[in-house]
Each structure stands twice: as C-alpha cells, then as structure tokens.
Motif scaffolding. Structure first.
Motif, PDB file in Angstrom:
ATOM      1  N   MET A 106       0.714  -1.306  -0.056  1.00 30.30           N
ATOM      2  CA  MET A 106      -0.033   0.012  -0.163  1.00 30.30           C
ATOM      3  C   MET A 106       0.983   1.164  -0.075  1.00 30.30           C
ATOM      4  N   THR A 107       0.508   2.204  -0.878  1.00 32.58           N
ATOM      5  CA  THR A 107       1.341   3.267  -0.895  1.00 32.58           C
ATOM      6  C   THR A 107       1.094   4.460  -0.002  1.00 32.58           C
ATOM      7  N   GLN A 108       1.982   4.997   0.982  1.00 30.38           N
ATOM      8  CA  GLN A 108       1.527   6.018   1.782  1.00 30.38           C
ATOM      9  C   GLN A 108       1.785   7.328   1.092  1.00 30.38           C
ATOM     10  N   ILE A 109       0.770   8.324   1.339  1.00 27.46           N
ATOM     11  CA  ILE A 109       1.194   9.774   0.989  1.00 27.46           C
ATOM     12  C   ILE A 109       1.145  10.470   2.140  1.00 27.46           C
ATOM     13  N   ARG A 110       2.225  11.336   2.285  1.00 29.06           N
ATOM     14  CA  ARG A 110       2.572  12.247   3.429  1.00 29.06           C
ATOM     15  C   ARG A 110       2.512  13.836   2.798  1.00 29.06           C
ATOM     16  N   ILE A 111       1.857  14.637   3.522  1.00 24.10           N
ATOM     17  CA  ILE A 111       2.296  15.986   3.259  1.00 24.10           C
ATOM     18  C   ILE A 111       3.040  16.478   4.440  1.00 24.10           C
ATOM     19  N   VAL A 112       4.412  17.009   3.990  1.00 19.62           N
ATOM     20  CA  VAL A 112       5.475  17.088   4.931  1.00 19.62           C
ATOM     21  C   VAL A 112       5.824  18.889   4.824  1.00 19.62           C
ATOM     22  N   ARG A 113       5.875  19.397   5.938  1.00 21.04           N
ATOM     23  CA  ARG A 113       6.366  20.897   5.769  1.00 21.04           C
ATOM     24  C   ARG A 113       8.033  20.776   6.012  1.00 21.04           C
ATOM     25  N   GLY A 114       8.493  21.523   5.018  1.00 23.90           N
ATOM     26  CA  GLY A 114      10.202  21.499   4.939  1.00 23.90           C
ATOM     27  C   GLY A 114      10.798  21.924   3.822  1.00 23.90           C
ATOM     28  N   ASP A 115      12.177  21.372   3.768  1.00 18.65           N
ATOM     29  CA  ASP A 115      13.036  21.549   2.604  1.00 18.65           C
ATOM     30  C   ASP A 115      13.153  20.345   2.144  1.00 18.65           C
ATOM     31  N   ILE A 116      12.942  20.227   0.806  1.00 18.32           N
ATOM     32  CA  ILE A 116      12.763  19.219  -0.021  1.00 18.32           C
ATOM     33  C   ILE A 116      14.263  18.574  -0.347  1.00 18.32           C
ATOM     34  N   THR A 117      15.266  19.338  -0.050  1.00 16.32           N
ATOM     35  CA  THR A 117      16.646  19.141  -0.290  1.00 16.32           C
ATOM     36  C   THR A 117      17.075  18.141   0.877  1.00 16.32           C
ATOM     37  N   LYS A 118      16.433  18.201   2.107  1.00 16.95           N
ATOM     38  CA  LYS A 118      16.786  17.439   3.137  1.00 16.95           C
ATOM     39  C   LYS A 118      16.011  15.971   3.086  1.00 16.95           C
ATOM     40  N   ARG A 119      15.056  15.763   2.317  1.00 19.00           N
ATOM     41  CA  ARG A 119      14.462  14.597   2.430  1.00 19.00           C
ATOM     42  C   ARG A 119      15.034  13.213   2.326  1.00 19.00           C
ATOM     43  N   PRO A 120      15.070  12.298   3.059  1.00 20.09           N
ATOM     44  CA  PRO A 120      15.699  11.021   2.900  1.00 20.09           C
ATOM     45  C   PRO A 120      14.937  10.076   1.940  1.00 20.09           C
ATOM     46  N   VAL A 121      14.462  10.350   0.689  1.00 23.70           N
ATOM     47  CA  VAL A 121      14.021   9.587  -0.048  1.00 23.70           C
ATOM     48  C   VAL A 121      14.686   9.212  -1.155  1.00 23.70           C
ATOM     49  N   ASP A 122      14.285   7.970  -2.136  1.00 22.35           N
ATOM     50  CA  ASP A 122      15.084   7.520  -3.148  1.00 22.35           C
ATOM     51  C   ASP A 122      15.102   8.647  -4.257  1.00 22.35           C
ATOM     52  N   ALA A 123      14.010   9.512  -4.443  1.00 19.27           N
ATOM     53  CA  ALA A 123      14.091  10.537  -5.390  1.00 19.27           C
ATOM     54  C   ALA A 123      13.478  11.722  -4.955  1.00 19.27           C
ATOM     55  N   ILE A 124      13.866  13.032  -5.332  1.00 19.20           N
ATOM     56  CA  ILE A 124      13.296  14.073  -5.004  1.00 19.20           C
ATOM     57  C   ILE A 124      12.866  14.691  -6.472  1.00 19.20           C
ATOM     58  N   VAL A 125      11.802  15.628  -6.695  1.00 10.36           N
ATOM     59  CA  VAL A 125      11.429  16.050  -8.062  1.00 10.36           C
ATOM     60  C   VAL A 125      11.768  17.613  -7.895  1.00 10.36           C
ATOM     61  N   ASN A 126      12.531  17.962  -8.846  1.00  4.51           N
ATOM     62  CA  ASN A 126      12.658  19.006  -9.122  1.00  4.51           C
ATOM     63  C   ASN A 126      11.792  20.047 -10.096  1.00  4.51           C
ATOM     64  N   ALA A 127      11.160  21.110  -9.632  1.00  8.33           N
ATOM     65  CA  ALA A 127      10.537  21.874 -10.390  1.00  8.33           C
ATOM     66  C   ALA A 127      11.334  23.024 -11.205  1.00  8.33           C
ATOM     67  N   ALA A 128      11.749  22.288 -12.389  1.00  4.87           N
ATOM     68  CA  ALA A 128      12.747  23.119 -13.026  1.00  4.87           C
ATOM     69  C   ALA A 128      12.150  24.061 -14.370  1.00  4.87           C
ATOM     70  N   ASN A 129      12.978  24.475 -15.168  1.00 12.07           N
ATOM     71  CA  ASN A 129      12.595  25.161 -16.513  1.00 12.07           C
ATOM     72  C   ASN A 129      13.017  24.349 -17.491  1.00 12.07           C
ATOM     73  N   GLN A 130      12.716  24.634 -18.934  1.00 12.92           N
ATOM     74  CA  GLN A 130      12.932  23.791 -19.905  1.00 12.92           C
ATOM     75  C   GLN A 130      14.497  23.578 -20.514  1.00 12.92           C
ATOM     76  N   THR A 131      15.106  24.566 -20.047  1.00 10.46           N
ATOM     77  CA  THR A 131      16.641  24.562 -20.142  1.00 10.46           C
ATOM     78  C   THR A 131      17.330  23.337 -19.425  1.00 10.46           C
ATOM     79  N   LEU A 132      16.795  23.097 -18.294  1.00 10.31           N
ATOM     80  CA  LEU A 132      17.132  22.193 -17.215  1.00 10.31           C
ATOM     81  C   LEU A 132      18.522  22.904 -16.633  1.00 10.31           C
ATOM     82  N   LEU A 133      18.848  24.129 -16.799  1.00 10.30           N
ATOM     83  CA  LEU A 133      20.142  24.533 -16.473  1.00 10.30           C
ATOM     84  C   LEU A 133      20.024  25.070 -14.849  1.00 10.30           C
ATOM     85  N   GLY A 134      19.313  25.163 -14.150  1.00 13.90           N
ATOM     86  CA  GLY A 134      18.803  25.611 -12.882  1.00 13.90           C
ATOM     87  C   GLY A 134      18.111  27.012 -12.906  1.00 13.90           C
TER      88      GLY A 134
END
Ligand code: APR
Length: 177
Positions: free
Chosen positions: A1-29
C-alpha cells in the motif's frame, strides 16, 4: 500500500530515493526549489543536466542526486499558468504522472514532490494541489505497489493547508505530518 505524506520543510533534506525538481525547459537551474536543489546537490548535477538537452513542459528527466540525501533527482517542467493555451491542468498532471512513472522505472520506492508550478510559474495553489493529489491517487490505483511512499514537501503554511485539504478531498482522511 502506498503512503502519501504532506510534509512541511526543505525538499533537499528529504531522505527518499528521489526528489522532484520544479525546473524550467533548459534544465540548467534557476531560483526557487530548482536553485535550492542545485546548490545542495553540487556542480555535478548541472554537469549531468547539460547532457540532457532540455525538457518540455509536462515531461520528466532523471539524474543522480550527488550530494543530496536522495539517490536521484527527477526534473520536471511545470506549466506557466495562463501561458499554455488552456492546457495548464493537463500539463501539471503530466508532471506528476511522468515523474512517478520514471521513479517506478528506476526502482525508486520513495519520492518527494515540491509544489510544482505554484511559485514563479504562478499556478493557483488550490487548483494545483487538487490536480497533484488526484493524479497521485490515479497513479496508485493503476500501479498500487510501484512506489511505497509519496511525499509532498510544502515550504509554507499556506501550501501545507492547501495540500492537506486536497488530500482530505481525495483520500477521505486529513493527513497530519
Ligand atoms: N523545498 C521545498 N519547496 C520549496 C523549496 C525547498 N527548498 N524552495 C522553494 N520551494 C517551493 C516554493 O515555495 C513553491 O511553493 O517550491 C514551490 C515551487 O516554486 P518554484 O520553485 O518557484 O517553482 P515553479 O513555480 O514550478 O517555477 C519554476 O522557477 O526556479 C525557477 O528554474 C525554475 O524557471 C523555473 C521556475
């Protein structure tokens, strides 16, 4: 069963296998969460992103995580609200769907999303959070065991409330965290 969590904080600190980046089309930051992820991951992330040749809105690309706790970064490009000829909702849903599919293809069992498109790209948080939770629930129904933990990491109290409300609408139970 997949768990969904709504977490307050800084995504760069999350100890998960993958974090998603809200990027732009260049992908250059950029700024916002894109800037935070590149700063935390280090310069090798940008070097790998240069080799990807960009990304269209609604699509997703996967890279290493480098100095992040996460093994991977999944870069997705959200719609710019009001600029996608009325296709904003389907493009935003595609960001969540393609990011989850990519995570599953790469054996990532846990994934953390930021609030895609609701910062610089101007997507209203109420609609965006409902699209996010609806799309995540659809993915879980279609692929129930692909991912075991899906986090949405909110950076503000306002976003936290919006995602908890959307979670309640789509999952029937309010979600603390
Ligand atoms: N952790 C989690 N969430 C964060 C963080 C962080 N460290 N930093 C910012 N956020 C949140 C913002 O508060 C917002 O709710 O991420 C959400 C998305 O905002 P943006 O980062 O502005 O992303 P978006 O609206 O998708 O615009 C993308 O902005 O940074 C540029 O290069 C990026 O051009 C692209 C555009």
């Amino acid at each position: 069963m997949t768990q969904i969590r709504i977490v307050r904080g800084d995504i760069t600190k999350r100890p998960v296998d993958a974090i998603v980046n809200a990027a732009n089309q260049t992908l250059l930051g950029g700024g916002g969460v894109d800037g935070a992820i590149h700063r935390a991951a280090g310069p090798e992330l940008l070097r790998e992103c240069r080799s990807l040749g960009g990304c269209r809105p609604g699509e997703a690309r996967i890279t290493g995580g480098y100095h992040l706790p996460a093994k991977h970064v999944i870069h997705t490009v959200g719609p710019v609200y009001g600029m996608e000829e009325g296709h904003e909702a389907e493009l935003l849903a595609a960001c969540y769907r393609h990011s989850l599919a990519l995570a599953a293809q790469h054996g990532c069992k846990s994934i953390a999303f930021p609030s895609i498109s609701t910062g610089a790209f101007g997507y209203p948080i109420e609609e965006a959070s409902r699209i996010a939770l609806r799309t995540i629930q659809e993915f879980i129904r279609e692929q129930p065991n692909a991912v075991t933990l899906i986090e949405i990491v909110t950076f503000s109290e306002r976003d936290q409330r919006a995602y908890q409300k959307a979670y309640g609408e789509f999952s029937g139970a309010a979600n603390g965290a």
